[in-house]
Design a protein around this motif. Sequence first.
Motif, PDB file in Angstrom:
ATOM      1  N   LYS A  44       0.910  -1.137   0.040  1.00 16.00           N
ATOM      2  CA  LYS A  44       0.044  -0.134   0.019  1.00 16.00           C
ATOM      3  C   LYS A  44       0.918   1.360  -0.148  1.00 16.00           C
ATOM      4  O   LYS A  44       1.973   1.163   0.774  1.00 16.00           O
ATOM      5  CB  LYS A  44      -0.779  -0.035   0.989  1.00 16.00           C
ATOM      6  CG  LYS A  44      -1.725   1.358   1.621  1.00 16.00           C
ATOM      7  CD  LYS A  44      -2.586   0.921   2.989  1.00 16.00           C
ATOM      8  CE  LYS A  44      -3.286   2.064   3.296  1.00 16.00           C
ATOM      9  NZ  LYS A  44      -3.998   1.959   4.730  1.00 16.00           N
ATOM     10  N   GLU A 102      -5.327  -2.334   5.884  1.00 15.32           N
ATOM     11  CA  GLU A 102      -6.035  -1.344   5.625  1.00 15.32           C
ATOM     12  C   GLU A 102      -5.881  -0.534   6.945  1.00 15.32           C
ATOM     13  O   GLU A 102      -6.595   0.664   6.946  1.00 15.32           O
ATOM     14  CB  GLU A 102      -7.525  -1.870   5.496  1.00 15.32           C
ATOM     15  CG  GLU A 102      -7.625  -2.742   4.131  1.00 15.32           C
ATOM     16  CD  GLU A 102      -7.011  -4.015   4.215  1.00 15.32           C
ATOM     17  OE1 GLU A 102      -6.677  -4.509   5.320  1.00 15.32           O
ATOM     18  OE2 GLU A 102      -7.184  -4.741   3.153  1.00 15.32           O
ATOM     19  N   GLU A 103      -5.689  -0.864   8.085  1.00 14.93           N
ATOM     20  CA  GLU A 103      -5.580  -0.325   9.582  1.00 14.93           C
ATOM     21  C   GLU A 103      -4.361   0.480   9.676  1.00 14.93           C
ATOM     22  O   GLU A 103      -4.110   0.877  10.952  1.00 14.93           O
ATOM     23  CB  GLU A 103      -6.324  -0.912  10.275  1.00 14.93           C
ATOM     24  CG  GLU A 103      -7.888  -1.283  10.153  1.00 14.93           C
ATOM     25  CD  GLU A 103      -8.552  -2.324  11.093  1.00 14.93           C
ATOM     26  OE1 GLU A 103      -7.627  -2.581  12.022  1.00 14.93           O
ATOM     27  OE2 GLU A 103      -9.684  -2.684  10.747  1.00 14.93           O
TER      28      GLU A 103
END
Length: 124
Positions: free
Chosen positions: A58, A104-105
């Motif tokens: 990411k 994602e966190e």
Amino acid sequence: QVQLVESGGGLVQSGGSLRLSCAAPGTIWDINVMGWFRQAPGKQRELVAAITSGDSTKYASSVKGRFTISRDNRKGTVYLQMDDLKPEDTAVYYCNADRGGVIEEFDPTAFDSWGQGTQVTVSS
């Protein structure tokens, strides 16, 4: 909390490259997400790049296509290859790890402990 040591920062001209390293005291097979953050003077700390144990990645939109994150689980090290550096990349770069988290966190608010970081300065 994993004790991590950042290195590899320095002074570079615009368009140049640097490779940052983030070393853990042992292997990192059991750490799901590791990544890099940065904080420029007067700004909030922000995510730069993250990588999972399965090599999913990411990136912040501002670095996509210029920075590459990778990890060597056996050596316990995460790398950030930074190419085509720009003055706006100037910041202190920090790494962190979330043993059981999800990518994602993975953001700065998830951590209350940080290492000393490594300074990256890009001159125009």
